[in-house]
Write an enzyme that holds these catalytic residues in place. Structure first.
Site, mmCIF file in Angstrom:
data_model
loop_
_atom_site.group_PDB
_atom_site.id
_atom_site.type_symbol
_atom_site.label_atom_id
_atom_site.label_comp_id
_atom_site.label_asym_id
_atom_site.label_seq_id
_atom_site.Cartn_x
_atom_site.Cartn_y
_atom_site.Cartn_z
ATOM 1 N NE ARG A 1 -3.934 0.404 1.962
ATOM 2 C CZ ARG A 1 -4.624 1.016 2.907
ATOM 3 N NH1 ARG A 1 -4.570 0.599 4.137
ATOM 4 N NH2 ARG A 1 -5.382 2.041 2.635
ATOM 5 C CG ASP B 1 -15.640 3.298 4.376
ATOM 6 O OD1 ASP B 1 -14.779 2.428 4.352
ATOM 7 O OD2 ASP B 1 -15.578 4.337 3.674
#
Ligand code: NAD
Length: 307
Positions: free
Chosen positions: A85, A145
């Protein structure tokens, strides 16, 4: 109302389609390194306007974003197998820096919505590079989310997600948290909702399981279809509508807080982020939120030489 979209891959093209369906723009400009693809998307979308609203849709160069009211950024590299990442963060920060410089040059008065991941870090890059006021640089943060959490609670509890008020805050990533202590269903604190509920014997009372499903949603969807695009397209359109209609809806975008960008409840109106709303967090939630901030700070540290 002119909206430009930088990056017309899966997310950018889906966001453009959702915006056409919402009939909120007069003009949409699509820009992508892959010009052919942007042109193809523009032609396809133009035909969809017939059923919604007359508008101009065209592919263009950076100079064509001039006069935009909102510029949406979805351009970026996807994570490759074996790539960390952190590698992706450095790669996308370079891409986003170039894009932000062009937005500053060609559309100095626009609002910017950044979607590219890691969204909190990239939104900070956009803010720093453009030098715009922070209310004009909005990351999609944990809006998606939060939408996932509301959808799963709604499904579990037999109510519309629109009657669920519960937030995911923090990093749009593994360190995010559900602010359960302020979660409500129909105005009733979520922990007391079961008393009124006819489904209480059948439901999943383990809220942490719902949260885990939310947190793993992107991984699950990506493992099955390669990308997530519809949820984020609807989330972006909702954000755009609240800006264009000056509605003051409360979402959890990535906003400037304690000198980083992070997902937190905020009121969105014609000027972008009008204000943040301090929700009550218990000690455990506060600790998790602080730890999420530290993770974003670590990522920012890794790209500080670019800024
Ligand atoms: P994609 O690979 O389908 O599309 C990315 C597009 O960016 C490609 O068309 C590519 O040509 C273009 N591009 C790359 N560099 C560019 C540059 N310098 N200038 C212009 N265009 C450039 O990827 P996708 O699935 O559409 O995802 C886009 C981004 O959105 C990713 O970073 C992804 O992680 C992120 N995303 C964020 C959320 C969220 O909630 N914030 C949700 C889904 C996806």
């Amino acid at each position: 109302m002119k909206i430009s979209i930088i990056g017309t891959g899966r997310v950018g093209s889906s966001a453009a389609f959702a915006l056409v369906n919402a009939a909120v723009a007069d003009e949409i400009v699509l820009y992508d390194l892959n010009k052919e693809m942007a042109e193809g998307e523009a032609l396809d979308l133009l035909h969809a306007t017939t059923f919604h609203k007359r508008m101009i849709i065209r592919a263009g160069e950076y100079s064509d974003i001039e006069g935009s009211d909102i510029v949406i950024i979805t351009a970026g590299a996807a994570q490759k197998p074996g790539e960390t990442r952190l590698d992706l963060t450095i790669k996308n920060a370079k891409i986003i820096k170039g894009i932000a410089e062009n937005i500053k040059k060609y559309a100095p008065n626009t609002l910017i919505i950044n979607i590219t991941n890691p969204v909190d870090v990239m939104s900070y890059v956009v803010w720093k590079v453009t030098g715009f006021e922070s209310n004009r640089v909005i990351g999609t943060g944990t809006i998606l989310d939060t939408a996932r959490l509301r959808a799963l609670i709604g499904k579990n509890c037999g109510v519309s997600p629109m009657s669920v008020h519960a937030y995911i805050i923090g990093e749009h990533g593994d360190s995010e948290l559900a602010a359960w202590s302020s979660a409500m269903i129909g105005g009733v604190p979520i922990k007391g909702f079961c008393r009124n509920c006819p489904y209480k014997d059948k439901c999943n009372k383990d809220l942490s399981k719902i949260f885990e499903d939310v947190k793993n949603s992107a991984y699950t969807i990506i493992s099955k279809k390669g990308a997530t695009n519809y949820g984020i397209a609807s989330a972006t359109t909702a954000l755009v509508e609240s800006i264009i209609k000056n509605e003051g809806r409360v979402y959890t975008p990535s906003v400037l807080l304690d000198d980083i960008y992070i997902g937190y409840p905020a009121v969105i109106n014609k000027d972008g982020v009008e204000r943040t709303i301090d929700i009550t967090l218990n000690d455990e939630e506060t600790e998790k939120f602080e730890s999420s901030k530290s993770i974003i700070k670590e990522y920012l540290e890794s790209i500080k030489n670019l800024l």
